[in-house]
Design a protein around this motif. Structure first.
Motif, PDB file in Angstrom:
ATOM      1  N   ALA A   1       0.832  -1.197   0.000  1.00  0.00           N
ATOM      2  CA  ALA A   1       0.000   0.000   0.000  1.00  0.00           C
ATOM      3  C   ALA A   1       0.870   1.252   0.000  1.00  0.00           C
ATOM      4  CB  ALA A   1      -0.918   0.003   1.219  1.00  0.00           C
ATOM      5  N   ILE A   2       1.902   1.218   0.858  1.00  0.00           N
ATOM      6  CA  ILE A   2       2.802   2.374   0.933  1.00  0.00           C
ATOM      7  C   ILE A   2       3.475   2.590  -0.414  1.00  0.00           C
ATOM      8  CG2 ILE A   2       4.962   3.195   1.927  1.00  0.00           C
ATOM      9  CD1 ILE A   2       4.082   2.037   4.567  1.00  0.00           C
ATOM     10  N   ASP A   3       3.936   1.496  -1.016  1.00  0.00           N
ATOM     11  CA  ASP A   3       4.572   1.619  -2.328  1.00  0.00           C
ATOM     12  C   ASP A   3       3.613   2.257  -3.321  1.00  0.00           C
ATOM     13  OD1 ASP A   3       6.715   0.456  -1.246  1.00  0.00           O
ATOM     14  OD2 ASP A   3       6.595  -1.426  -2.374  1.00  0.00           O
ATOM     15  N   LYS A   4       2.398   1.757  -3.309  1.00  0.00           N
ATOM     16  CA  LYS A   4       1.410   2.239  -4.269  1.00  0.00           C
ATOM     17  C   LYS A   4       1.132   3.718  -4.061  1.00  0.00           C
ATOM     18  CE  LYS A   4       0.372  -0.852  -7.114  1.00  0.00           C
ATOM     19  NZ  LYS A   4       0.478  -2.219  -6.581  1.00  0.00           N
ATOM     20  N   LEU A   5       0.957   4.079  -2.812  1.00  0.00           N
ATOM     21  CA  LEU A   5       0.624   5.467  -2.522  1.00  0.00           C
ATOM     22  C   LEU A   5       1.868   6.357  -2.516  1.00  0.00           C
ATOM     23  CD1 LEU A   5      -1.909   4.812   0.354  1.00  0.00           C
ATOM     24  CD2 LEU A   5      -2.434   5.844  -1.858  1.00  0.00           C
ATOM     25  N   ALA A   6       3.025   5.713  -2.704  1.00  0.00           N
ATOM     26  CA  ALA A   6       4.278   6.465  -2.673  1.00  0.00           C
ATOM     27  C   ALA A   6       4.404   7.248  -1.379  1.00  0.00           C
ATOM     28  CB  ALA A   6       4.409   7.387  -3.870  1.00  0.00           C
ATOM     29  N   LEU A   7       4.010   6.609  -0.286  1.00  0.00           N
ATOM     30  CA  LEU A   7       4.102   7.292   1.003  1.00  0.00           C
ATOM     31  C   LEU A   7       5.466   7.074   1.657  1.00  0.00           C
ATOM     32  CD1 LEU A   7       0.604   6.928   2.621  1.00  0.00           C
ATOM     33  CD2 LEU A   7       1.852   9.009   2.106  1.00  0.00           C
ATOM     34  N   ARG A   8       6.401   6.532   0.879  1.00  0.00           N
ATOM     35  CA  ARG A   8       7.763   6.403   1.391  1.00  0.00           C
ATOM     36  C   ARG A   8       8.298   7.760   1.815  1.00  0.00           C
ATOM     37  NH1 ARG A   8      11.780   5.946  -1.167  1.00  0.00           N
ATOM     38  NH2 ARG A   8      11.040   6.201  -3.301  1.00  0.00           N
ATOM     39  N   GLU A   9       9.266   7.725   2.711  1.00  0.00           N
ATOM     40  CA  GLU A   9       9.886   9.005   3.058  1.00  0.00           C
ATOM     41  C   GLU A   9      10.528   9.583   1.796  1.00  0.00           C
ATOM     42  OE1 GLU A   9      12.718   5.853   4.733  1.00  0.00           O
ATOM     43  OE2 GLU A   9      10.613   6.047   4.241  1.00  0.00           O
ATOM     44  N   TYR A  10      10.806  10.876   1.865  1.00  0.00           N
ATOM     45  CA  TYR A  10      11.349  11.554   0.698  1.00  0.00           C
ATOM     46  C   TYR A  10      12.759  11.057   0.362  1.00  0.00           C
ATOM     47  CZ  TYR A  10       7.828  14.877   2.272  1.00  0.00           C
ATOM     48  OH  TYR A  10       6.687  15.468   2.698  1.00  0.00           O
ATOM     49  N   ASP A  11      13.076  11.048  -0.930  1.00  0.00           N
ATOM     50  CA  ASP A  11      14.471  10.848  -1.327  1.00  0.00           C
ATOM     51  C   ASP A  11      15.262  12.119  -1.086  1.00  0.00           C
ATOM     52  OD1 ASP A  11      13.845   8.324  -2.186  1.00  0.00           O
ATOM     53  OD2 ASP A  11      13.547   8.913  -4.274  1.00  0.00           O
ATOM     54  N   LEU A  12      14.545  13.243  -1.090  1.00  0.00           N
ATOM     55  CA  LEU A  12      15.207  14.538  -0.917  1.00  0.00           C
ATOM     56  C   LEU A  12      14.863  15.091   0.466  1.00  0.00           C
ATOM     57  CD1 LEU A  12      14.194  15.943  -4.401  1.00  0.00           C
ATOM     58  CD2 LEU A  12      16.415  15.042  -3.743  1.00  0.00           C
TER      59      LEU A  12
END
Ligand SMILES: Nc1ncnc2c1ncn2[C@@H]1O[C@H](COP(=O)(O)OP(=O)(O)OP(=O)(O)O)[C@@H](O)[C@H]1O
Ligand SMILES: Nc1ncnc2c1ncn2[C@@H]1O[C@H](COP(=O)(O)OP(=O)(O)OP(=O)(O)O)[C@@H](O)[C@H]1O
Ligand SMILES: [Mg+2]
Ligand SMILES: [Mg+2]
Lengths: 230, 335, 230, 335
Positions: B32-43
């Motif tokens: 779900a996190i992957d899909k929603l791109a709720l990962r922490e920022y790369d920047l």
């Protein structure tokens, strides 16, 4: 795989750094890129990793004319290229782990896979203990190994490394070169820029030599089997 | 063997995460996190020095928006109340003087009044008819002629308060007016139309003011967010370039700035909206506010609540969109 | 000149990177610093260029106890130390010329002197044409040469170089090493961290070897004259 | 040979210099520049994104300061004008009633008035003595007793307007008061002291207000500059560290931030001061402003002009000092 035809590179309105560059790299081939400091190795690399377009001439990669390709077409190509930059270009605020994971995240691999692959690779390059360290808290050689790991993690079809062992002792240096050999055998096309004459001699791959603004291909490996250094 | 390492890994606390780290708790959550791109920022956008300033600015803007719209809502509710209090009421006056200026006898006026009242009560559009007695009329006109002067000296007009059925059409009212004026040349129907026109004008002006305020707030927010985004792009140019070079699509990169702007704007807008609401409530609950139906009274209707719910969302969407286009334009310059 | 007694280095609350370090460097001495990647070479360097104080133990440099010295006392000491950082640390917005001029400007030399000295040195390291270029527009090797030039411009009494030839081809590499030899003969104390085994063998100076968190001094030059490599 | 290279070098245009590049024109100029440390910055501070914001803020603050101080100056000049119009004047009243409430005869009042006037004109501190005639007194007291009622019915008091010599000391005035009251129990000397006390209080309040505004302006500027300096320190941390490591003293590094802050503040303050002055002038030149001596009139005295000259200087010094201490505190954390 890669074909340069009458390519020239210049920065802004400066003089040509390289001109009339012609060569072809077959899929799965392995070349060293050498030449004196300032000859244009990194500049040629930047063409190969699609960091710039040729100032003139035609570059064909992955069966596409790079100069003519639309912006969007380049994203998937870049995802198939692994690069070790001469100055590493790690993201200082991301851990070693997250830096290496970046290419996998960009192409949207599941986290579970990322975790196992990245962990394994970091162990292999000797950074098992430093997975959560930020690059600025690591030694020069450790940073360089992160850069190498990031370049190979996504099993690129083209691997470019700019002076990848400049900060490494011979043992780790040879280890990484061995990794590149392995990738090569699995079909990855490889170009490594290096000043390390020993390295070039030891692994004996054909060389792209830059001198006086143009490129010569020197292949002394004809019929000669690559020495097994492991 | 790897699973052990991973377990060890997941135990290491990771500082400075902008969002709660839910990763690694369950594969489904991961997906779900992957899909929603709720990962922490790369920047490291959330470490920007001017984040606080942007949150504050969006907060202030939302605060202003809430106050402005509360004001607008309140006034337009008031005007609706007033007009609904008036729009079904008409008054018929039976003049005490003839059109030529001669005084008419009290009896004549009374007679006319009765006649008109009858016509009115027979009309299908009239709900109630109320003939005012002398006392009521006296109270109404006293301010004009002085309280203490004897009323018997002055001829009083007849006044009939009429309540129409709701849904009365203007043509029906016009016909009634004609009927009455046919019945007596001295009868005069007044519909409070001037009053209503004023109210309509007031409401229109209020809507315009609200629109202008909304526009100013929107433009300020857009300017600040796009300025902030450009600053961030400049500060993180090398990192953005790196992401670009290793194959990140423009959308992947833009998403980070976008999400960052969204979070900032949400923070600011929620805080600002709540503060604005608080102030509005305090004003609403101040004593002496509900004394008269003519003094402003803060009315929070359903529309208002929906607007309050929408405001942070709106601010967030505005901020995210602004950031997105700012980044995409900058990225388009990279080969 | 330099004396380390029971020195330990650790970062924050981490484990000791180096411990129980004891050595003495005589004025005008020349040492190579070697050891595997991550052994602590750069960390030891940072003690030598007064970038940090020892976590424990006593460091004496220029006849002062560094651990006990007040902040103000360190400024003039640093001005007598030249450093080539492993990651160059050039100021990206200053031209090559201004980068090299920095140490002279800090000690307030007149502009006329700066102009001639810096110009001469840049010509000598092969950057005569690039004086006004900004570091990001220069090649890795060119940047490294600016870093070296900046380290030696003020004729330091102590010269520290961390992997100063990692990005250079052998010709320029030897040229810079020759410069260091010259400085050494003029009395500068020199410590060079390098992985380059060839370089170490060729110039044959005593070595400080880092391994497993401690330092050994290996001096195979006793009685042996340094080969003249020019 | 080197001189040729240097010549070639000096011809290359160098972009983005914060100050005009005078270097290399003449050895004496070089030395002066070295001494004054007017070299361009080692750090690219002038490229900071928030420089414009800081200039704007300092500009606004200066603008406010000019307006506030113009207002304060104007009001205090007015109060000075009023008080100088009053402070040398006293009035002596010869009551028309005895202290017991009995009416005195007109003649008795007149006699007393003459006696007191004589005493006054003999006093060394009195400049002029003016016995008011009936008409003047009538005009003065008419508002209290009604214009149309016959004045002959009411016993009029005697009034003497006295102008004192400037420089009169309070003791001298007290002695005169005693002399007069000794001469007639009905005489009463009033010195407008209440009025003057009010004016003094007003002036004091104005000074306090100006002080508070100045404090707010100062604190805001200090906060913004020290915040901006800290942001710059954070952005250029690596560069600052490098300078530190190659032997730059704290003062050398602080000087750069200091000079940058000085330039920013000067820019902002000059612009803000000039805008403020412009507004003040426009208001001063508005018609209808100089009609009455009692309506505010913008007076720009010497003190005001000096202040206007000092304001940018003050802002600059404030900014530079703030930047200096912010940097020195941050640097102290490096070994
Ligand atoms: N700022 C820091 N904070 C925490 N740990 C650090 C920091 N700098 C270095 N270290 C750790 O100290 C150890 C020694 O690092 P150092 O840079 O001194 O190694 P090195 O010998 O220079 O290696 P290399 O040859 O790869 O440059 C490494 O394990 C590194 O992770
Ligand atoms: N961004 C840039 N803008 C302008 N000129 C550049 C830029 N990058 C490189 N150059 C110039 O192009 C030439 C070739 O540089 P390049 O980095 O390709 O050399 P290189 O072969 O990689 O050298 P090295 O071995 O030192 O890394 C140099 O003269 C350099 O000054
Ligand atoms: Mg290069
Ligand atoms: Mg190191």
């Amino acid at each position: 795989m890669i074909k340069f035809e009458n390519v020239a590179i210049r920065y802004d309105s400066g003089p040509d750094v390289l001109q009339n560059v012609n060569f072809t790299l077959a899929p799965g081939s392995y070349h060293f890129l050498s030449g004196p400091s300032g000859a244009g190795k990194s500049s040629l690399m930047s063409l190969l990793y699609l960091g710039r377009k040729p100032s003139s001439g035609k570059v064909t990669m992955f069966d596409r004319d790079i100069g003519a390709a639309p912006r969007e077409a380049l994203f998937p190509l870049r995802q198939r290229i692994g690069v070790v930059f001469q100055d590493f270009r790690l993201l200082d605020h991301l851990s070693a782990f997250d830096n290496v994971a970046l290419p996998l995240r960009i192409i949207g691999r599941p986290e579970a896979e990322i975790r196992s692959h990245v962990g394994e690779l970091l162990d292999w390059v000797g950074l098992g203990k430093d997975k959560q360290s930020l690059p600025p808290t690591l030694s020069g050689g450790q940073q360089q190994r992160i850069a190498v790991a990031r370049a190979v993690i996504a099993r690129p079809r083209l691997l470019l490394a700019d002076e990848p062992t400049g900060n490494l002792d011979d043992e780790i240096g040879y280890r990484l070169m061995g990794l590149f050999e392995q990738l090569s055998r699995m079909g990855t096309t490889i170009v490594i820029a290096t000043h390390n004459q020993q390295m070039i001699e030891k692994f004996g791959h054909p060389r792209l030599v830059l001198e006086n603004g143009s490129v010569t291909v020197i292949d002394e490996t004809q019929g000669k089997k690559i020495r097994n250094v492991f | 063997m790897f699973s052990e390492k991973i377990k060890a890994l997941s135990k290491i606390p990771r500082p400075n995460l902008p969002l709660v780290n839910l990763k690694g708790k369950h594969p489904l959550i991961d997906t779900a996190i992957d899909k929603l791109a709720l990962r922490e920022y790369d920047l490291p956008l959330h470490k920007s020095e001017d984040s606080k300033f942007l949150v504050l600015l969006v907060g202030l803007m939302s605060f202003l928006a809430v106050l402005a719209f509360t004001g607008a809502f309140t006034l337009s509710a008031m005007s609706a109340r007033w007009s609904s209090g008036l729009e079904n009421k008409v008054t018929v006056e039976i003049l005490a003087e003839t059109r030529e200026g001669l005084l008419r006898s009290d009896a004549a006026v009374k007679e006319d009044t009765q006649k008109i009242a009858k016509i009115l009560s027979q009309s299908p559009i009239v709900k109630t008819v109320d003939i005012m007695d002398e006392k009521e009329i006296h109270d109404l006109i006293a301010p004009w002629i002085g309280k203490d002067l004897s009323l018997t000296d002055v001829p009083l007009p007849g006044l009939i308060a009429v309540e129409l059925r709701s849904g009365t059409k203007p043509e029906q009212l016009a016909k009634l007016t004609r009927d009455i004026e046919d019945a007596s040349r001295s009868a005069n129907l007044s519909t409070h139309q001037d009053w209503l026109a004023d109210l309509v004008r007031l409401t229109g002006t209020l809507q315009l003011v609200a629109l202008v305020i909304a526009a100013i707030i929107g433009i300020t927010t857009i300017t600040a967010i796009s300025g902030g985004t450009r600053t961030r792009m400049a500060i993180h140019r090398e990192e953005v370039e790196l992401l670009h070079l290793i194959g990140a699509t423009d959308r992947y990169i833009a998403r980070q700035f976008q999400r960052h702007a969204l979070v900032l704007a949400l923070k600011g807008a929620v805080a600002g909206t709540l503060s604005g609401l608080l102030i509005a409530l305090i004003v609403a609950l101040l004593p002496g506010n509900s004394d008269s139906s003519l003094t402003p009274q803060i009315t929070l209707g359903a529309a208002h609540y929906i607007f309050l719910l929408l405001l942070p969302l709106l601010a967030g969407i505005l901020a995210a969109t602004t950031a997105r286009f700012t980044v995409l334009r900058a990225l388009a310059r990279m080969p």
